[in-house]
Design an enzyme around this catalytic site. Structure first.
Site, PDB file in Angstrom:
ATOM      1  N   LEU A  38      40.091  45.912  47.290  1.00 22.95           N
ATOM      2  CA  LEU A  38      39.500  46.974  46.455  1.00 22.95           C
ATOM      3  C   LEU A  38      38.940  48.128  47.292  1.00 22.95           C
ATOM      4  O   LEU A  38      38.692  49.199  46.759  1.00 22.95           O
ATOM      5  CB  LEU A  38      38.399  46.388  45.569  1.00 22.95           C
ATOM      6  N   ALA A  61      35.163  41.776  42.356  1.00 24.77           N
ATOM      7  CA  ALA A  61      34.049  42.713  42.505  1.00 24.77           C
ATOM      8  C   ALA A  61      33.220  42.321  43.710  1.00 24.77           C
ATOM      9  O   ALA A  61      33.308  41.191  44.208  1.00 24.77           O
ATOM     10  CB  ALA A  61      33.166  42.694  41.254  1.00 24.77           C
ATOM     11  N   THR A  63      30.012  41.078  44.455  1.00 25.32           N
ATOM     12  CA  THR A  63      29.029  40.413  43.588  1.00 25.32           C
ATOM     13  C   THR A  63      27.779  39.934  44.344  1.00 25.32           C
ATOM     14  O   THR A  63      26.963  39.216  43.762  1.00 25.32           O
ATOM     15  CB  THR A  63      29.676  39.221  42.840  1.00 25.32           C
ATOM     16  N   TYR A 126      23.754  47.048  42.914  1.00 26.54           N
ATOM     17  CA  TYR A 126      24.882  46.357  42.273  1.00 26.54           C
ATOM     18  C   TYR A 126      25.074  46.869  40.848  1.00 26.54           C
ATOM     19  O   TYR A 126      26.182  47.223  40.440  1.00 26.54           O
ATOM     20  CB  TYR A 126      24.626  44.842  42.283  1.00 26.54           C
TER      21      TYR A 126
HETATM   22  N1  LIG Z   1      28.768  35.948  38.559  1.00 23.86           N
HETATM   23  C1  LIG Z   1      27.956  36.460  37.622  1.00 23.86           C
HETATM   24  O1  LIG Z   1      26.885  35.906  37.313  1.00 23.86           O
HETATM   25  C2  LIG Z   1      28.355  37.697  36.882  1.00 23.86           C
HETATM   26  C3  LIG Z   1      29.530  38.354  37.152  1.00 23.86           C
HETATM   27  N2  LIG Z   1      29.867  39.495  36.480  1.00 23.86           N
HETATM   28  C4  LIG Z   1      31.103  40.212  36.775  1.00 23.86           C
HETATM   29  O2  LIG Z   1      32.189  39.383  36.369  1.00 23.86           O
HETATM   30  C5  LIG Z   1      33.283  39.537  37.261  1.00 23.86           C
HETATM   31  C6  LIG Z   1      33.737  38.209  37.768  1.00 23.86           C
HETATM   32  O3  LIG Z   1      32.642  37.562  38.393  1.00 23.86           O
HETATM   33  P1  LIG Z   1      32.826  36.206  39.205  1.00 23.86           P
HETATM   34  O4  LIG Z   1      34.163  35.611  38.897  1.00 23.86           O
HETATM   35  O5  LIG Z   1      31.589  35.413  39.021  1.00 23.86           O
HETATM   36  O6  LIG Z   1      32.831  36.770  40.704  1.00 23.86           O
HETATM   37  P2  LIG Z   1      32.995  35.965  42.063  1.00 23.86           P
HETATM   38  O7  LIG Z   1      31.928  36.437  42.988  1.00 23.86           O
HETATM   39  O8  LIG Z   1      33.164  34.507  41.810  1.00 23.86           O
HETATM   40  O9  LIG Z   1      34.401  36.504  42.585  1.00 23.86           O
HETATM   41  C7  LIG Z   1      34.591  37.814  43.000  1.00 23.86           C
HETATM   42  C8  LIG Z   1      35.963  37.901  43.623  1.00 23.86           C
HETATM   43  O10 LIG Z   1      36.140  39.245  44.065  1.00 23.86           O
HETATM   44  C9  LIG Z   1      36.765  39.189  45.337  1.00 23.86           C
HETATM   45  N3  LIG Z   1      36.501  40.414  46.089  1.00 23.86           N
HETATM   46  C10 LIG Z   1      35.327  40.851  46.594  1.00 23.86           C
HETATM   47  N4  LIG Z   1      35.531  41.991  47.299  1.00 23.86           N
HETATM   48  C11 LIG Z   1      36.855  42.263  47.206  1.00 23.86           C
HETATM   49  C12 LIG Z   1      37.689  43.309  47.723  1.00 23.86           C
HETATM   50  N5  LIG Z   1      37.200  44.273  48.508  1.00 23.86           N
HETATM   51  N6  LIG Z   1      38.993  43.292  47.412  1.00 23.86           N
HETATM   52  C13 LIG Z   1      39.517  42.306  46.649  1.00 23.86           C
HETATM   53  N7  LIG Z   1      38.801  41.292  46.144  1.00 23.86           N
HETATM   54  C14 LIG Z   1      37.477  41.277  46.428  1.00 23.86           C
HETATM   55  C15 LIG Z   1      36.163  37.954  46.005  1.00 23.86           C
HETATM   56  O11 LIG Z   1      36.965  37.526  47.098  1.00 23.86           O
HETATM   57  C16 LIG Z   1      36.166  36.988  44.840  1.00 23.86           C
HETATM   58  O12 LIG Z   1      37.409  36.344  44.739  1.00 23.86           O
HETATM   59  C17 LIG Z   1      32.817  40.528  38.327  1.00 23.86           C
HETATM   60  O13 LIG Z   1      33.275  41.806  37.983  1.00 23.86           O
HETATM   61  C18 LIG Z   1      31.305  40.494  38.249  1.00 23.86           C
HETATM   62  O14 LIG Z   1      30.755  41.742  38.631  1.00 23.86           O
HETATM   63  C19 LIG Z   1      29.086  39.984  35.476  1.00 23.86           C
HETATM   64  C20 LIG Z   1      27.905  39.384  35.167  1.00 23.86           C
HETATM   65  C21 LIG Z   1      27.428  38.196  35.844  1.00 23.86           C
END
Ligand SMILES: NC(=O)C1=CN([C@@H]2O[C@H](COP(=O)(O)OP(=O)(O)OC[C@H]3O[C@@H](n4cnc5c(N)ncnc54)[C@H](O)[C@@H]3O)[C@@H](O)[C@H]2O)C=CC1
Length: 296
Positions: A38, A61, A63, A126
């Site tokens: 990203l 993202a 995160t 964030y």
């Molecule tokens: N985990 C939470 O409690 C919450 C998450 N979200 C949102 O929901 C979505 C999914 O969250 P999760 O699955 O929990 O996130 P996660 O933290 O489990 O996974 C994030 C993924 O993004 C990848 N990533 C990070 N930087 C990257 C880059 N530069 N290029 C490509 N990939 C990259 C990571 O390798 C990982 O696979 C995100 O957009 C997050 O912002 C929203 C509210 C709460």
């Protein structure tokens, strides 16, 4: 139907893979670093063009909420400009994007559950980076569904449930913040809802389903209640347990400010898609049982 999911190892990405495996006619393709980064626009353009998807789920993202306070430019590059590049790439292919966002776009100072009409006022880097991402995604691709979710846990990756169960194996009591409330949300439920969105978007001829939605588990809890429920469920199925000591947020300082109230109202999603997530206690029980069984 080929669904391209960004973020190979993420909780939502892995939950989508697990859920799609139970459905016929759905092919899930997950992409991640290094071939899809990203922070590297060209890798996004190339990866999307090569995949030829029918829809993109933008789940990857930055995160690391506290770390983002120290590296705001990287957080914005990934969560705002990276997200925009994904939405633009989808637009060039003529396909919709389902983009994930967060409760952290709100200050959390309201006493009511937040609706899509409420004015965002993020209190941390964030949250600000994700809010800008929402705006850029919406501007880049009219075919967008932006889903703000919250307090995500699952059997995969790093999350509060896994942290609590890990600590329970090492300590008798754990201090947990009792004055922040929100909606614990299983990534497996988010995956089901995303598949429902994609199904409905495919069936609907009108663009009236596109837009911004809140999507979180039914019911709310404080982190302390969430932890107590994790431990009582774990104890019932023979897993580790611990006593929870309630503490105020002031006793657990973090670099990034957390919203005291991050409850989201998912009524608009329920109305438009005819779908609501299960009560968080039901979904939590399934995930805790799965985690305890897998480590037992
Ligand atoms: N985990 C939470 O409690 C919450 C998450 N979200 C949102 O929901 C979505 C999914 O969250 P999760 O699955 O929990 O996130 P996660 O933290 O489990 O996974 C994030 C993924 O993004 C990848 N990533 C990070 N930087 C990257 C880059 N530069 N290029 C490509 N990939 C990259 C990571 O390798 C990982 O696979 C995100 O957009 C997050 O912002 C929203 C509210 C709460």
């Amino acid at each position: 139907m080929r669904i391209l999911v960004t973020g190979r190892d993420g909780q939502v990405a892995r939950s989508l893979v697990a859920k799609a495996a139970q459905k016929a006619d759905i092919e899930i393709l997950c992409i991640g670093r290094p071939e899809f980064d990203l922070a590297q626009r060209q890798t996004i353009i190339d990866a999307v063009a090569e995949a030829e998807p029918d829809v993109i789920v933008s789940a990857a993202a930055y995160t690391a909420v506290d770390q983002a306070e120290d590296e705001p430019s990287l957080a914005f590059e990934i969560n705002a400009h990276g997200a925009e590049a994904v939405a633009s790439a989808a637009q060039r292919c003529g396909v919709p994007v389902v983009h994930l966002s967060t409760d952290y776009v709100f200050s959390g100072d309201s006493d009511e559950p937040y609706t899509e009409e409420d004015e965002p006022a993020p209190g941390c880097v964030y949250g600000r980076s994700k809010l800008q991402g929402e705006k850029l995604v919406a501007a880049a691709n009219p075919k967008h569904v932006i889903l703000r979710t919250a307090w995500v846990y699952s059997p995969f990756g790093k999350n509060f449930v896994k942290t609590m169960l890990g600590l329970a194996g090492q300590r008798e009591s754990i201090s947990v913040v009792a004055d922040q409330i929100g909606n614990p949300t299983s990534a497996l439920d988010i995956a089901d809802a995303i598949l429902c969105v994609i199904d409905r978007m495919g069936a609907a001829q009108e663009a009236d389903l596109y837009g911004l939605y809140h999507l979180a588990g039914t019911g709310d809890a404080s982190w302390s209640t969430f932890a107590q429920t994790i431990f009582s469920t774990s104890r019932e199925c023979g897993g580790p347990t611990a006593r929870v000591i309630d503490i105020p947020s002031d006793d657990f300082p973090t670099k990034a400010r957390r919203p005291p109230n991050s409850r989201l109202s998912s009524l608009k999603f329920e109305r438009n898609f005819g779908y609501s997530l299960p009560h968080w206690r039901l979904s939590l029980a399934e995930v805790v049982q799965q985690l305890v069984r897998s480590t037992g």
